[in-house]
Design an enzyme around this catalytic site. Structure first.
Site, PDB file in Angstrom:
ATOM      1  N   SER A   1      56.718  78.571  45.862  1.00  0.00           N
ATOM      2  CA  SER A   1      56.622  79.941  46.435  1.00  0.00           C
ATOM      3  C   SER A   1      57.668  81.077  45.652  1.00  0.00           C
ATOM      4  O   SER A   1      57.785  81.776  45.158  1.00  0.00           O
ATOM      5  CB  SER A   1      55.957  80.129  47.947  1.00  0.00           C
TER       6      SER A   1
ATOM      7  N   ARG B   1      36.386  62.364  57.536  1.00  0.00           N
ATOM      8  CA  ARG B   1      36.249  61.217  58.432  1.00  0.00           C
ATOM      9  C   ARG B   1      36.210  61.430  60.275  1.00  0.00           C
ATOM     10  O   ARG B   1      35.554  60.430  60.815  1.00  0.00           O
ATOM     11  CB  ARG B   1      37.310  61.141  57.826  1.00  0.00           C
ATOM     12  N   THR B   2      36.869  62.376  60.837  1.00  0.00           N
ATOM     13  CA  THR B   2      36.861  62.572  62.315  1.00  0.00           C
ATOM     14  C   THR B   2      35.626  63.735  62.169  1.00  0.00           C
ATOM     15  O   THR B   2      36.345  65.030  62.003  1.00  0.00           O
ATOM     16  CB  THR B   2      37.999  62.427  62.964  1.00  0.00           C
TER      17      THR B   2
ATOM     18  N   ALA C   1      34.885  65.053  65.044  1.00  0.00           N
ATOM     19  CA  ALA C   1      35.040  66.250  65.932  1.00  0.00           C
ATOM     20  C   ALA C   1      35.614  67.259  65.130  1.00  0.00           C
ATOM     21  O   ALA C   1      35.843  68.719  65.678  1.00  0.00           O
ATOM     22  CB  ALA C   1      35.987  65.785  66.613  1.00  0.00           C
ATOM     23  N   ARG C   2      36.682  67.000  64.269  1.00  0.00           N
ATOM     24  CA  ARG C   2      37.379  68.463  63.901  1.00  0.00           C
ATOM     25  C   ARG C   2      35.953  68.534  62.698  1.00  0.00           C
ATOM     26  O   ARG C   2      36.366  70.523  62.426  1.00  0.00           O
ATOM     27  CB  ARG C   2      38.506  67.379  62.747  1.00  0.00           C
TER      28      ARG C   2
ATOM     29  N   TYR D   1      46.630  70.445  44.031  1.00  0.00           N
ATOM     30  CA  TYR D   1      47.276  70.677  43.328  1.00  0.00           C
ATOM     31  C   TYR D   1      48.358  70.106  42.448  1.00  0.00           C
ATOM     32  O   TYR D   1      49.546  70.392  40.964  1.00  0.00           O
ATOM     33  CB  TYR D   1      47.814  72.582  43.121  1.00  0.00           C
TER      34      TYR D   1
ATOM     35  N   LYS E   1      52.086  77.520  60.688  1.00  0.00           N
ATOM     36  CA  LYS E   1      50.921  79.262  60.866  1.00  0.00           C
ATOM     37  C   LYS E   1      50.760  79.240  61.855  1.00  0.00           C
ATOM     38  O   LYS E   1      50.101  80.288  61.927  1.00  0.00           O
ATOM     39  CB  LYS E   1      49.552  77.928  59.332  1.00  0.00           C
TER      40      LYS E   1
ATOM     41  N   ASP F   1      44.678  82.732  52.387  1.00  0.00           N
ATOM     42  CA  ASP F   1      44.345  81.927  51.938  1.00  0.00           C
ATOM     43  C   ASP F   1      42.939  81.811  51.627  1.00  0.00           C
ATOM     44  O   ASP F   1      42.519  81.204  50.173  1.00  0.00           O
ATOM     45  CB  ASP F   1      44.923  80.404  53.299  1.00  0.00           C
TER      46      ASP F   1
ATOM     47  N   ALA G   1      38.368  68.976  56.834  1.00  0.00           N
ATOM     48  CA  ALA G   1      38.749  69.796  58.115  1.00  0.00           C
ATOM     49  C   ALA G   1      40.278  69.860  58.612  1.00  0.00           C
ATOM     50  O   ALA G   1      39.973  69.958  59.992  1.00  0.00           O
ATOM     51  CB  ALA G   1      37.445  69.256  59.561  1.00  0.00           C
TER      52      ALA G   1
ATOM     53  N   THR H   1      54.213  78.293  56.195  1.00  0.00           N
ATOM     54  CA  THR H   1      53.498  77.143  55.324  1.00  0.00           C
ATOM     55  C   THR H   1      53.119  75.843  56.134  1.00  0.00           C
ATOM     56  O   THR H   1      53.944  76.504  58.023  1.00  0.00           O
ATOM     57  CB  THR H   1      53.885  76.406  54.278  1.00  0.00           C
TER      58      THR H   1
HETATM   59  P1  ATR Z   1      45.261  70.329  55.968  1.00  0.00           P
HETATM   60  O1  ATR Z   1      46.376  71.246  57.313  1.00  0.00           O
HETATM   61  O2  ATR Z   1      46.973  70.815  55.255  1.00  0.00           O
HETATM   62  O3  ATR Z   1      44.552  71.056  55.051  1.00  0.00           O
HETATM   63  P2  ATR Z   1      45.618  68.294  57.728  1.00  0.00           P
HETATM   64  O4  ATR Z   1      45.341  68.987  59.046  1.00  0.00           O
HETATM   65  O5  ATR Z   1      46.296  67.376  57.804  1.00  0.00           O
HETATM   66  O6  ATR Z   1      46.096  69.575  56.487  1.00  0.00           O
HETATM   67  O7  ATR Z   1      43.757  67.562  57.323  1.00  0.00           O
HETATM   68  C1  ATR Z   1      44.127  66.798  56.223  1.00  0.00           C
HETATM   69  C2  ATR Z   1      42.762  66.289  55.674  1.00  0.00           C
HETATM   70  O8  ATR Z   1      42.636  65.388  54.291  1.00  0.00           O
HETATM   71  C3  ATR Z   1      41.655  66.255  57.449  1.00  0.00           C
HETATM   72  O9  ATR Z   1      40.374  66.072  57.417  1.00  0.00           O
HETATM   73  C4  ATR Z   1      41.830  64.784  57.167  1.00  0.00           C
HETATM   74  O10 ATR Z   1      40.725  64.195  57.640  1.00  0.00           O
HETATM   75  P3  ATR Z   1      40.638  63.448  59.638  1.00  0.00           P
HETATM   76  O11 ATR Z   1      40.492  64.997  59.818  1.00  0.00           O
HETATM   77  O12 ATR Z   1      39.884  62.709  60.036  1.00  0.00           O
HETATM   78  O13 ATR Z   1      42.463  63.337  59.873  1.00  0.00           O
HETATM   79  C5  ATR Z   1      41.421  64.303  55.964  1.00  0.00           C
HETATM   80  N1  ATR Z   1      42.327  63.109  55.221  1.00  0.00           N
HETATM   81  C6  ATR Z   1      43.938  62.805  55.115  1.00  0.00           C
HETATM   82  N2  ATR Z   1      43.605  61.380  54.902  1.00  0.00           N
HETATM   83  C7  ATR Z   1      42.281  60.663  54.797  1.00  0.00           C
HETATM   84  C8  ATR Z   1      41.865  59.725  54.698  1.00  0.00           C
HETATM   85  N3  ATR Z   1      42.937  58.539  54.151  1.00  0.00           N
HETATM   86  N4  ATR Z   1      40.060  59.626  54.281  1.00  0.00           N
HETATM   87  C9  ATR Z   1      39.610  60.237  54.564  1.00  0.00           C
HETATM   88  N5  ATR Z   1      40.337  61.685  55.074  1.00  0.00           N
HETATM   89  C10 ATR Z   1      41.440  62.045  55.599  1.00  0.00           C
END
Ligand code: ATR
Length: 294
Positions: free
Chosen positions: A25, A161-162, A164-165, A232, A74, A110, A137, A70
């Site tokens: 930035s 992957r998760t 619930a999120r 990026y 936030k 954003d 998520a 950042t």
């Molecule tokens: P940001 O707020 O910058 O978007 P974050 O909250 O850490 O970052 O989210 C990172 C994302 O990358 C999440 O969706 C995370 O999945 P989980 O919610 O299951 O943690 C995903 N992510 C990170 N590493 C991963 C991996 N090895 N495989 C699959 N998803 C991954």
């Protein structure tokens, strides 16, 4: 002139995060200050998470005209604001602050940064509507899903992957009539979702230099679907390279960063700045060669 007067005259803003040493930035805002011949300062401001609440509570009296916020601040910054616009309220997160009449205001650029980048890189990308598939998520996914829904894309599938999120982020996707257009999925559903997608956006950290690879098979994806990545570093992620090789339109992540910066600059320094090739060049020069820096 005394130091105090000097500080009053030169508007000062910055980017608040932890860590913040990697933030581009200051390069962006420094480039615009020089380009428009404006007096101003824009610094990196490292704030330890343990100090964040006190920092934002004291922001009105800090002498700063505003700031970008950042990761990971936030949400805490949003809670400290006196005035949040509807977008920041919906996301419970701000990335841009300014002080106006003694009150701390916050917004979230954003969303508009993400949309402005797609509009610049792939004009008309939203004309065909959905479905859209969003990978991830986290905080970035929230802004992306909100933006896609605001442009009327439906349905919006959040794949994470998760689970619930994914559900929490999918719940942010509301059509113009207020109905939910979001759906939550695990990665097992991806091939079937890709086969009908018009837009695919990666918001996970996978594919970023230093993270693991984003290992997905694009073969079911229609060749005219737009593929975007918010990562990026590198400039062209393996996902974007694979998409481009098979002929899909693509939009890289750097543009979102550049476009999200513009509204804050306008608030603090008085000129709505242009995202042009010279700005791309200035920021790309800060990237390591292996990440596409020149
Ligand atoms: P940001 O707020 O910058 O978007 P974050 O909250 O850490 O970052 O989210 C990172 C994302 O990358 C999440 O969706 C995370 O999945 P989980 O919610 O299951 O943690 C995903 N992510 C990170 N590493 C991963 C991996 N090895 N495989 C699959 N998803 C991954």
């Amino acid at each position: 002139m005394s130091e105090r007067n000097e500080a009053d005259i030169i508007p000062r803003a910055g980017v608040v995060g932890w860590p913040v040493a990697h933030s581009r930035s200051p390069v962006i805002h420094g480039h615009w200050l020089a380009r428009y011949g404006l007096k101003g300062r824009y610094d990196r401001i490292a704030v330890d998470p343990a100090e964040a609440e006190a920092f934002f509570a004291g922001f009105r009296d800090s002498g700063l005209v505003g700031a970008n916020v950042t990761v990971p601040h936030k949400e805490v910054a949003a809670r400290a604001c006196d005035v949040l616009d509807p977008l920041a309220q919906s996301l419970s997160a701000v990335n841009t602050l300014w002080v106006e009449n003694g009150l701390l205001h916050g917004t979230n650029t954003d969303v508009t940064g993400f949309l402005a980048n797609l509009d610049a890189e792939a004009p008309g990308w939203d004309a065909g509507g959905g479905p859209a598939v969003v990978l991830g998520a986290g905080g970035a996914a929230r802004a992306v899903v909100f933006g896609l829904a605001a442009r009327g894309l439906a349905p919006i599938h959040v794949v994470n992957r998760t689970r619930a999120r994914a559900e929490a982020v999918a719940a942010l996707a509301k059509g113009r009539d207020g109905h939910s257009v979001g759906h939550a999925h695990g990665f097992d559903d991806l091939p079937q979702l890709l086969s009908r997608a018009r837009v695919l956006v990666n918001t996970t950290s996978l594919g970023m230099a230093g993270s693991g690879p984003l290992d997905i098979d694009l073969s079911p994806l229609p060749h005219d679907a737009l593929v975007s990545d918010i990562v990026y570093v590198p400039l062209e992620t393996p996902l974007l390279a694979a998409a481009r090789m098979r002929g899909n339109p693509v939009a890289g992540g750097l543009g979102m960063l550049l476009h999200q910066a513009a509204p804050g600059f306008a608030r603090w320094f008085g000129v709505f700045p242009e995202v042009d090739d010279a700005l791309y060049t200035a920021v790309i020069a800060t990237l390591p060669p292996e990440a596409g820096g020149r």
